[in-house]
Design a protein around this motif. Structure first.
Motif, short mmCIF file in Angstrom:
data_model
loop_
_atom_site.label_atom_id
_atom_site.label_comp_id
_atom_site.label_asym_id
_atom_site.label_seq_id
_atom_site.Cartn_x
_atom_site.Cartn_y
_atom_site.Cartn_z
N VAL A 267 0.88 -1.17 0.00
CA VAL A 267 0.00 0.00 0.00
C VAL A 267 0.91 1.22 0.00
CG1 VAL A 267 -1.97 1.12 1.07
CG2 VAL A 267 -1.62 -1.34 1.40
N GLU A 268 1.02 1.86 -1.15
CA GLU A 268 1.97 2.96 -1.34
C GLU A 268 1.45 3.87 -2.45
OE1 GLU A 268 4.56 5.56 -1.18
OE2 GLU A 268 5.28 3.90 0.05
N ASP A 269 1.44 5.18 -2.20
CA ASP A 269 0.91 6.12 -3.18
C ASP A 269 1.99 6.69 -4.11
OD1 ASP A 269 2.04 7.56 -1.13
OD2 ASP A 269 0.42 9.02 -0.97
N ARG A 270 3.23 6.56 -3.75
CA ARG A 270 4.30 7.08 -4.60
C ARG A 270 4.82 5.98 -5.52
NH1 ARG A 270 8.22 8.52 -0.70
NH2 ARG A 270 9.63 8.86 -2.45
N GLN A 271 4.67 6.19 -6.82
CA GLN A 271 5.03 5.16 -7.81
C GLN A 271 6.49 4.72 -7.71
OE1 GLN A 271 3.26 3.27 -10.08
NE2 GLN A 271 1.59 4.06 -8.82
N VAL A 272 7.39 5.65 -7.46
CA VAL A 272 8.81 5.31 -7.37
C VAL A 272 9.04 4.34 -6.21
CG1 VAL A 272 11.13 6.22 -6.92
CG2 VAL A 272 9.60 7.42 -8.48
N MET A 273 8.48 4.66 -5.05
CA MET A 273 8.66 3.80 -3.89
C MET A 273 7.96 2.46 -4.09
SD MET A 273 10.36 4.06 -1.18
CE MET A 273 10.74 2.63 -0.21
N LEU A 274 6.81 2.48 -4.71
CA LEU A 274 6.09 1.25 -5.01
C LEU A 274 6.94 0.32 -5.86
CD1 LEU A 274 3.34 -0.22 -4.82
CD2 LEU A 274 2.72 0.92 -6.94
N LYS A 275 7.56 0.87 -6.89
CA LYS A 275 8.42 0.07 -7.78
C LYS A 275 9.64 -0.46 -7.04
CE LYS A 275 6.96 2.20 -12.05
NZ LYS A 275 7.29 3.05 -13.19
N ILE A 276 10.21 0.35 -6.16
CA ILE A 276 11.38 -0.09 -5.38
C ILE A 276 11.00 -1.27 -4.48
CG2 ILE A 276 12.94 0.55 -3.48
CD1 ILE A 276 12.99 3.40 -4.75
N ILE A 277 9.91 -1.13 -3.76
CA ILE A 277 9.48 -2.20 -2.84
C ILE A 277 9.15 -3.46 -3.62
CG2 ILE A 277 7.72 -2.93 -1.18
CD1 ILE A 277 7.65 0.00 -0.21
N ARG A 278 8.43 -3.31 -4.72
CA ARG A 278 8.08 -4.47 -5.55
C ARG A 278 9.34 -5.17 -6.05
NH1 ARG A 278 4.49 -7.09 -8.56
NH2 ARG A 278 2.63 -5.88 -8.18
N ARG A 279 10.30 -4.39 -6.54
CA ARG A 279 11.54 -4.97 -7.05
C ARG A 279 12.30 -5.72 -5.94
NH1 ARG A 279 14.19 -0.61 -8.60
NH2 ARG A 279 15.67 -0.66 -6.90
#
Length: 136
Positions: free
Chosen positions: A12-24
């Motif tokens: 659950v993250e609204d910032r796309q950059v952070m979302l991509k980092i966590i997913r990666r």
């Protein structure tokens, strides 16, 4: 590590950059089943439709914050046992204590290193009590 690929995770993250980092990072650690929500309300909808083994949520989100999402999930017998980690830039002691009191399984302060992230997830999934690596 093989068991990780079968776990269902929700970021659950609204910032796309952070979302991509966590997913990666999750993929790097072997977690293959990862869903996303941009805010607490979206996350709540997803949790009502699907069973998750772990939720990773930012604290500061539009609409419903990650902290409010945690409180709603802990109040519901259907969702109260889902491991929930706040992954946030909020490093204040009072926030960490509030998260713990509200039933968070863990608290991780951004930015963090892969080994700290992995250790947090392992400890939370092993149900080793509240995991606070806020200063790690």
């Amino acid at each position: 590590m093989d068991a990780r690929k079968d776990l269902e995770l929700l970021i659950v993250e609204d910032r796309q950059v952070m979302l991509k980092i966590i997913r990666r990072l999750l993929l790097q650690l072997g977690y293959a089943r990862v869903d996303e929500a941009a805010n607490g309300l979206q996350a709540l909808e997803k949790v009502r439709r699907k069973r998750y083994d772990l939720i990773l949520s930012d604290w500061n989100l539009d609409g419903m914050s990650g902290f409010d999402l945690l409180k709603v999930l802990r109040a519901d017998p259907e969702t109260q046992a889902i491991p929930f980690v706040l992954v946030t830039a909020e490093a204040k002691r009072e926030n960490i204590l509030a998260a713990r009191a509200a039933g968070a399984s863990g608290y991780l302060v951004k930015p963090f290193k892969l080994d700290v992230f992995e250790k947090t997830l392992e400890n939370v999934l092993a149900a080793n009590g509240f995991v606070n690596l806020a200063v790690a």
